[in-house]
Design an enzyme around this catalytic site. Structure first.
Site, mmCIF file in Angstrom:
data_model
loop_
_atom_site.group_PDB
_atom_site.id
_atom_site.type_symbol
_atom_site.label_atom_id
_atom_site.label_comp_id
_atom_site.label_asym_id
_atom_site.label_seq_id
_atom_site.Cartn_x
_atom_site.Cartn_y
_atom_site.Cartn_z
ATOM 1 N N CYS A 232 0.182 -6.195 -4.298
ATOM 2 C CA CYS A 232 1.028 -6.650 -5.397
ATOM 3 C C CYS A 232 1.139 -8.183 -5.388
ATOM 4 C CB CYS A 232 2.381 -5.960 -5.345
ATOM 5 S SG CYS A 232 3.172 -5.897 -6.963
ATOM 6 N N HIS B 139 0.983 -0.488 -5.380
ATOM 7 C CA HIS B 139 1.546 -0.337 -4.030
ATOM 8 C C HIS B 139 0.992 0.935 -3.393
ATOM 9 C CE1 HIS B 139 4.696 -3.461 -3.928
ATOM 10 N NE2 HIS B 139 4.713 -3.312 -5.242
ATOM 11 N N GLU C 147 1.166 1.978 -0.506
ATOM 12 C CA GLU C 147 2.044 2.556 0.523
ATOM 13 C C GLU C 147 2.937 3.674 -0.022
ATOM 14 O OE1 GLU C 147 2.242 -0.494 -0.752
ATOM 15 O OE2 GLU C 147 4.267 -1.333 -0.746
HETATM 16 N N1 GLN Z 1 6.934 -10.705 -7.867
HETATM 17 C C1 GLN Z 1 5.733 -10.127 -8.361
HETATM 18 C C2 GLN Z 1 5.928 -9.491 -9.709
HETATM 19 O O1 GLN Z 1 7.026 -9.238 -10.113
HETATM 20 C C3 GLN Z 1 5.190 -9.100 -7.390
HETATM 21 C C4 GLN Z 1 6.081 -7.919 -7.208
HETATM 22 C C5 GLN Z 1 5.730 -7.100 -6.006
HETATM 23 O O2 GLN Z 1 5.041 -7.567 -5.118
HETATM 24 N N2 GLN Z 1 6.248 -5.890 -5.954
HETATM 25 O O3 GLN Z 1 4.960 -9.228 -10.393
#
Ligand code: GLN
Length: 540
Positions: free
Chosen positions: A378, A513, A515
């Protein structure tokens, strides 16, 4: 079979592991051949934990249908190896919101709206909804018996037992037996008081799960059974263990299924736990070990990386490897890059906000240049793009609008812009009360053949993974990236979902993600591939 309900409450204090207890009981029933569902009730007033600070609430878990839930839902999925949904977690905020909306719509025909019956009825109907279609529903009530906010839930439990009968509903109380060191004694009095409080409300638990540092002897067990009015075989000792995944096995040894089967009138339960047992052995005594450098920012709050930590344990169990995590504070990397020198691979997880960004960019650069296995998740992918743009493409001002809203080179930008330029809403986003929109839940990702991602996912060209982010990689730059050694390996409706480097043994970053979909018995493919690469790199 009509749904049977097992209510799990907590006594004495919080953090006793009700989530793991509930997951363990559910696992034993599932491995005995039943269809089991599980529900977490959070008695706080927030509608969901989505806007809560990581200081208040560990990780925000995301379900496939895009709900932001308590991290216990993550445990449920990891133990039961199945997807749960929005309906498997609710809060007092949601209960009141529904009742008040119904009141505004005139659904209560002018009656006075009260906790009993209206709030309690709403709670019961949500519990029943979560159990629909299953043979068992385990209901974990957050908080501790005696909390004011827990009262309506305990009343709902009492009523459900009254309505459905004692063959359909049982109650398990998880409690602490503290060791008073000065006296060298285990003390049962707090548990007695907690059970008395439950009985005052009209609930008599059938089983006690007693958390303690050392085992209870027979006499103490009998004393507890007597004073709390449970059968002698119904005091289940839960000592601290080396791995949470050992808990179902310990509960089985303690004989928890005997009273469950007796009260719910089930035939003898014989769960098949061989495969589980083998995985647990590999967690506890693995053949090899590796060290991953985890470059994050909430290192004092490891709970906020719960699913990622667990997913590494799953990958370790399935490769017979102890995955050590070297916690590297992203801000310290800025001053001391040597922190990265002794690790076998580097992981940059998700995150929000500007703090620690520079250190993460340093770590990514190091992994790229020194050809160390790298996984970015992410924010980790977004930063991989920024690092590449700045240091390989020479776009010095490359940035994310999250940290630099006026950026002239917005490599990472807002989802809304994408929605506007496409002229239609093709993303499931939710607008939070904080004003932002988030891309949440499961999305398809189309994988390019021949890539590392493709190999990791067993040569599948279509996968589904979960998202939780506000910003996206800007497709305007894709040609530039692709022409300079960065492969876009995964896409969803034109959005960049994953990248990897051409001239690198294993540098992969994903916008989703992974995970959130990892389970002990079914580790996430990209995390598994990362751990295998880490192992291979170490052997070199
Ligand atoms: N801050 C980034 C976004 O909002 C990544 C978010 C995250 O890593 N869950 O896109």
């Amino acid at each position: 079979m009509a749904v049977k309900y097992i209510f799990v409450t907590g006594g004495v204090l919080s953090s006793l592991g009700k989530g793991i207890t509930s997951s363990s009981i559910a696992t034993l029933l599932q491995h005995s051949g039943f269809d089991v569902s599980i529900l977490k009730i959070d008695p706080y007033i927030n509608v969901d934990p989505g806007t809560m600070s990581p200081l208040e609430h560990g990780e925000v878990f995301v379900t496939c249908d895009g709900a932001e839930t308590d991290l216990d839902i993550g445990h449920y999925e990891r133990f039961l190896n199945k997807d749960f949904h929005k309906t498997n977690n609710f809060t007092t905020g949601q209960v009141y919101m529904s009742v008040i909306e119904n009141e505004r719509k005139g659904k209560y025909l002018g009656k006075t709206i009260q906790i009993v019956p209206h709030i309690v009825d709403e709670i019961k109907s949500r519990i029943k909804l979560a159990g629909e279609g299953s043979e068992f529903l385990i209901v974990e009530l957050g908080g501790t018996v005696g909390d004011i906010e827990g009262m309506p839930y305990l009343e709902a439990m009492r009523q459900m037992k009254h309505e459905l009968g004692s063959k359909q509903v049982i109650s398990i109380h998880v409690t602490l037996i503290p060791l008073v060191r000065a006296a060298g004694e285990l003390k049962t009095k707090p548990t007695q008081h907690s059970v008395q409080e439950l009985r005052r409300i009209g609930i008599s638990p059938q089983i006690l799960v007693a958390r303690c540092e050392r085992s209870l002897d027979k006499e103490l067990k009998r004393k507890l059974a007597m004073s709390c009015d449970v059968d002698d075989d119904s005091v289940i000792v839960a000592e601290d263990t080396e791995s949470i995944y050992k808990c179902p096995l310990n509960f089985l040894d303690e004989g928890i299924l005997t009273p469950i089967a007796r009260h719910l009138e089930l035939k003898e339960l014989k769960p098949k736990m061989d495969n589980w047992d083998m995985l647990v052995k590999k967690i506890i005594a693995p053949k090899s070990s590796v060290t991953i450098g985890f470059v994050g920012k909430y290192l004092s709050l490891k709970e906020s990386y719960k699913s990622l930590i667990e997913s590494l344990i799953h990958a370790g169990a399935n490769t017979d490897t102890k995955v050590n995590i070297k916690w590297i504070d992203s801000e310290s990397v800025e001053e001391n890059p040597a922190l990265l020198y002794d690790v076998d691979s580097i992981l940059v997880p998700g995150g929000f906000g500007e703090r620690g960004i520079q250190g993460k960019l340093e770590a990514i650069r190091y992994a790229r240049e020194k050809k160390i296995p790298f996984l970015g998740i992410c924010l980790g992918m977004q930063l991989s793009l920024i690092e590449f743009a700045r240091n390989v493409l020479g776009i010095k001002e490359a940035d994310s609008v999250e940290f630099n809203p006026q950026s002239k080179e917005p490599i990472i930008y807002l989802i809304e812009d994408f929605i506007d330029t496409q002229g239609k809403k093709q993303l499931r986003t939710h607008t939070s009360p904080m004003g932002g929109t988030m891309r949440l839940g499961e999305y398809e990702c189309h994988i390019k053949k021949g890539t590392k991602l493709y190999e990791a996912y067993g040569q599948k060209s279509l996968i589904k993974e979960r998202h939780r982010h506000r910003y996206e990689a800007n497709p305007k730059y894709r040609e530039l990236f692709a022409n300079n050694g960065m492969i876009i390996s995964g896409e969803c409706n034109g959005l960049i979902e994953s990248i990897e480097l051409e001239n690198h043994p294993w540098f992969v970053a994903v916008q989703f993600h992974p995970e959130f979909t990892s389970r002990l018995q079914n580790p996430n493919p990209i995390i598994l591939a990362f751990v295998k690469q880490t192992l291979a790199h170490k052997k070199q």
